[in-house]
Enzyme design. Structure first.
Site: not given
Length: 317
Positions: A65, A105, A128
């Protein structure tokens, strides 16, 4: 899905995994793995582990992340967020197991003027997001019983997140600039864990109620990072926690002020009506999750002050 299925949870030490491990334990027959015991940089090892334990449900809370690092550590991001996920999907497809996977998102470019639907076409603007979208696609292409939960702005009481970073900065800085042109819905790991547990329970007692596919899951409401920070600092004050940084000393700025390596979507809002309708429930506002976080901090700091020898060094002013 059969009664008391064997569940494997990957990523137990992350902020989401930590909360999931507690929530899913109530379902029984839970095995949990961290990055040492299940290294997603070694997808073959993950495959062998699944074959050995034969889970009926796989919950994947493991992810790379670090948005900035993903730009320069692309292979690592793709291995963890996509290639290892493909292994999970293949196992689920060949054994009829269920796979619950968390996405982001960031698969969207953030240019839409309203909240994104599950049917909107993704268009990631950083590595990402691209790696997470590839992981989603592997699940969909496999034809497995895969439930992909897209969420945004995740935070928990344990682990690194925006609130922890802001708390640390509030001790040291009298002023701060925070982005005000990116909007989203801060979402607590408690909400994610609660809904995940409900999804599993629902499909145990009412099979196929929650069918494979993509679901958006966030807290209700939207805010910017700037207003998010202001609300958090006001809540700290309401609970008698005083820090060097005051809410009025935060300055709103545009994204361009920060020379970030990875671009971020301006609009991270996700429409959650699909999952709310299926589960016949509404989700709490993002404000309530932050308030609960501050209450937990207050409780812990009070315990620390009363019994300092029982606690490690803490963030106290």
């Amino acid at each position: 899905m059969k009664q008391n299925p064997k569940i494997i949870l990957f990523g137990k030490t992350g902020q989401l995994g930590h909360t999931l491990s507690c929530a899913l334990a109530a379902l029984g027959n839970l095995l949990v793995f961290d990055r040492q015991t299940a290294n997603f940089l070694d997808p073959k090892r993950i495959h062998d582990l699944l074959v050995f334990h034969k889970p009926a449900v796989i919950v994947n809370a493991t992810a790379f992340t670090a948005v900035e690092k993903a730009e320069t550590e692309q292979q690592t991001a793709y291995t963890i967020n996509a290639e290892a996920v493909a292994v999970l999907a293949h196992y689920a497809a060949t054994t009829n197991a269920w796979l619950i996977h968390y996405s982001t998102d960031y698969v969207f470019d953030g240019t839409k003027s309203s909240a994104y639907l599950e049917t909107d076409i993704p268009n990631p603007i950083n590595v990402y997001g691209l790696s997470k979208l590839q992981g989603e696609q592997y699940i969909l292409d496999s034809g497995c019983n895969g439930i992909i939960i897209r969420t945004s702005w995740v935070y928990g009481y344990h682990g690194g997140n925006f609130l922890r970073t802001l708390l640390r900065l509030a001790e040291k800085k009298a002023s701060l600039q925070i982005v005000d042109d990116q909007i989203g819905s801060p979402t607590s790991v408690e909400l994610l864990a609660d809904v995940t547990t409900q999804i599993i329970q629902t499909n145990i007692h009412h099979p196929r109620t929650i069918t494979p596919g993509i679901y958006h899951l966030t807290a209700e409401g939207e805010t910017s990072w700037y207003h998010y920070a202001q609300f958090f600092l006001h809540e700290l004050q309401e609970h008698g926690l005083r820090y060097l940084l005051q809410p009025e000393q935060i300055q709103p700025v545009n994204s361009e002020t920060y020379a970030a390596i990875a671009p971020r979507p301006k609009n991270s809002c996700l429409n959650t009506k699909k999952i709310q309708r299926l589960l016949d429930r509404s989700f709490p506002s993002w404000h309530s999750g932050v308030q609960r976080w501050v209450k937990q901090l207050t409780t812990e700091l009070t315990a620390y002050r009363n019994h300092p020898s029982s606690y490690p060094r803490h963030t106290i002013t």
